[in-house]
Motif scaffolding. Structure first.
Motif, mmCIF file in Angstrom:
data_model
loop_
_atom_site.group_PDB
_atom_site.id
_atom_site.type_symbol
_atom_site.label_atom_id
_atom_site.label_comp_id
_atom_site.label_asym_id
_atom_site.label_seq_id
_atom_site.Cartn_x
_atom_site.Cartn_y
_atom_site.Cartn_z
ATOM 1 N N LYS A 75 0.803 -1.217 0.000
ATOM 2 C CA LYS A 75 0.000 0.000 0.000
ATOM 3 C C LYS A 75 0.838 1.271 0.000
ATOM 4 C CE LYS A 75 -3.948 -2.128 2.337
ATOM 5 N NZ LYS A 75 -4.884 -2.035 3.482
ATOM 6 N N ASN A 76 2.152 1.122 0.039
ATOM 7 C CA ASN A 76 3.055 2.277 0.077
ATOM 8 C C ASN A 76 2.717 3.209 1.232
ATOM 9 O OD1 ASN A 76 4.596 1.503 -2.195
ATOM 10 N ND2 ASN A 76 3.082 2.401 -3.582
ATOM 11 N N THR A 77 2.587 2.632 2.400
ATOM 12 C CA THR A 77 2.320 3.413 3.601
ATOM 13 C C THR A 77 3.375 3.131 4.656
ATOM 14 O OG1 THR A 77 0.856 1.722 4.544
ATOM 15 C CG2 THR A 77 -0.157 3.442 3.184
ATOM 16 N N VAL A 78 3.571 4.088 5.524
ATOM 17 C CA VAL A 78 4.478 3.932 6.650
ATOM 18 C C VAL A 78 3.817 4.561 7.864
ATOM 19 C CG1 VAL A 78 5.748 6.068 6.155
ATOM 20 C CG2 VAL A 78 6.846 4.238 7.477
ATOM 21 N N SER A 79 3.969 3.920 9.009
ATOM 22 C CA SER A 79 3.374 4.407 10.243
ATOM 23 C C SER A 79 4.436 4.550 11.311
ATOM 24 C CB SER A 79 2.272 3.456 10.724
ATOM 25 O OG SER A 79 1.212 3.374 9.795
ATOM 26 N N LEU A 80 4.128 5.361 12.298
ATOM 27 C CA LEU A 80 5.020 5.553 13.431
ATOM 28 C C LEU A 80 4.187 5.508 14.698
ATOM 29 C CD1 LEU A 80 8.002 6.200 14.212
ATOM 30 C CD2 LEU A 80 7.271 8.593 14.364
ATOM 31 N N GLN A 81 4.367 4.452 15.468
ATOM 32 C CA GLN A 81 3.715 4.334 16.761
ATOM 33 C C GLN A 81 4.597 4.999 17.798
ATOM 34 O OE1 GLN A 81 0.628 2.963 17.627
ATOM 35 N NE2 GLN A 81 1.092 3.897 19.600
ATOM 36 N N MET A 82 4.075 6.003 18.470
ATOM 37 C CA MET A 82 4.833 6.778 19.432
ATOM 38 C C MET A 82 4.231 6.574 20.816
ATOM 39 S SD MET A 82 5.429 10.316 17.286
ATOM 40 C CE MET A 82 3.671 10.684 17.273
ATOM 41 N N ASN A 83 4.996 5.946 21.686
ATOM 42 C CA ASN A 83 4.568 5.700 23.049
ATOM 43 C C ASN A 83 5.439 6.483 24.014
ATOM 44 O OD1 ASN A 83 2.640 3.790 22.140
ATOM 45 N ND2 ASN A 83 4.167 2.147 22.214
ATOM 46 N N SER A 84 4.940 6.651 25.223
ATOM 47 C CA SER A 84 5.681 7.352 26.271
ATOM 48 C C SER A 84 6.209 8.692 25.777
ATOM 49 C CB SER A 84 6.831 6.473 26.781
ATOM 50 O OG SER A 84 6.353 5.245 27.283
ATOM 51 N N LEU A 85 5.332 9.458 25.170
ATOM 52 C CA LEU A 85 5.743 10.732 24.587
ATOM 53 C C LEU A 85 6.242 11.696 25.652
ATOM 54 C CD1 LEU A 85 2.961 11.051 21.918
ATOM 55 C CD2 LEU A 85 5.410 11.207 21.446
ATOM 56 N N LYS A 86 7.267 12.437 25.282
ATOM 57 C CA LYS A 86 7.891 13.417 26.151
ATOM 58 C C LYS A 86 7.715 14.808 25.557
ATOM 59 C CE LYS A 86 11.530 10.122 27.425
ATOM 60 N NZ LYS A 86 12.997 9.889 27.452
ATOM 61 N N PRO A 87 7.785 15.841 26.385
ATOM 62 C CA PRO A 87 7.687 17.202 25.843
ATOM 63 C C PRO A 87 8.698 17.475 24.736
ATOM 64 C CG PRO A 87 7.447 17.264 28.208
ATOM 65 C CD PRO A 87 7.820 15.843 27.859
ATOM 66 N N GLU A 88 9.880 16.899 24.844
ATOM 67 C CA GLU A 88 10.894 17.113 23.821
ATOM 68 C C GLU A 88 10.583 16.432 22.496
ATOM 69 O OE1 GLU A 88 12.971 14.485 27.033
ATOM 70 O OE2 GLU A 88 11.377 15.988 26.948
ATOM 71 N N ASP A 89 9.549 15.603 22.459
ATOM 72 C CA ASP A 89 9.094 15.024 21.200
ATOM 73 C C ASP A 89 8.232 15.988 20.403
ATOM 74 O OD1 ASP A 89 10.298 12.454 21.625
ATOM 75 O OD2 ASP A 89 8.637 11.948 22.963
ATOM 76 N N THR A 90 7.836 17.085 21.011
ATOM 77 C CA THR A 90 6.985 18.057 20.343
ATOM 78 C C THR A 90 7.686 18.625 19.119
ATOM 79 O OG1 THR A 90 5.839 18.667 22.385
ATOM 80 C CG2 THR A 90 5.797 20.256 20.580
ATOM 81 N N ALA A 91 7.046 18.513 17.972
ATOM 82 C CA ALA A 91 7.632 18.956 16.713
ATOM 83 C C ALA A 91 6.620 18.736 15.604
ATOM 84 C CB ALA A 91 8.921 18.183 16.405
ATOM 85 N N VAL A 92 6.949 19.231 14.427
ATOM 86 C CA VAL A 92 6.228 18.853 13.231
ATOM 87 C C VAL A 92 6.915 17.622 12.660
ATOM 88 C CG1 VAL A 92 5.517 19.518 10.905
ATOM 89 C CG2 VAL A 92 5.488 21.207 12.753
ATOM 90 N N TYR A 93 6.151 16.583 12.445
ATOM 91 C CA TYR A 93 6.675 15.324 11.942
ATOM 92 C C TYR A 93 6.388 15.209 10.455
ATOM 93 C CZ TYR A 93 7.771 13.652 16.600
ATOM 94 O OH TYR A 93 8.329 13.496 17.853
ATOM 95 N N TYR A 94 7.433 14.886 9.706
ATOM 96 C CA TYR A 94 7.344 14.810 8.257
ATOM 97 C C TYR A 94 7.591 13.391 7.770
ATOM 98 C CZ TYR A 94 7.746 19.908 8.298
ATOM 99 O OH TYR A 94 7.553 21.243 8.520
ATOM 100 N N CYS A 95 6.743 12.932 6.907
ATOM 101 C CA CYS A 95 6.964 11.675 6.216
ATOM 102 C C CYS A 95 7.969 11.887 5.098
ATOM 103 C CB CYS A 95 5.637 11.166 5.655
ATOM 104 S SG CYS A 95 5.738 9.599 4.772
#
Length: 118
Positions: A75-95
């Protein structure tokens, strides 16, 4: 030629989880690697995770053990499961889709905001 559309971003409490998804469309003929990068205003875009077509994954040290990248080649897809998120993970995420036949070329999605804040 190739279009990437991200989804799944949002606002969560620290320690929470989000799952990002990216769908690629268009003319994709070359072998390629897909992944996720993130960027904070005023800073350089940084690698989060990549995954090639045979299951080899790369993670930034800052997310190892917390994030998991997966890919559906059919399907030409990619996913990102993000657990235990931290404040420093805050950002714009780009594929990202990177062709692996030289000259290599990077395709980017428009980005999805992830905010981990109380």
């Amino acid at each position: 030629q190739v279009q990437l559309v991200e989804s799944g971003g949002g606002l969560v409490q620290p320690g929470g989880s989000l799952r990002l998804s990216c769908a690629a469309s268009g003319s994709i003929f070359a072998i390629y690697v897909m992944g996720w990068y993130r960027q904070v205003p005023g800073k350089q875009r940084e690698l989060v995770a990549t995954l090639n077509g045979i299951g080899s994954a790369t993670y930034a040290d800052s997310v190892k053990g917390r994030f998991t990248i997966s890919r559906d080649n059919a399907k030409n897809t990619v996913s990102l499961q993000m657990n235990s998120l931290k404040p420093e993970d805050t950002a714009v995420y780009y594929c990202n889709l990177r062709t692996m036949i030289r000259p290599t070329y990077d395709y980017w999605g428009q980005g999805t905001q992830v905010t981990a804040s109380a």
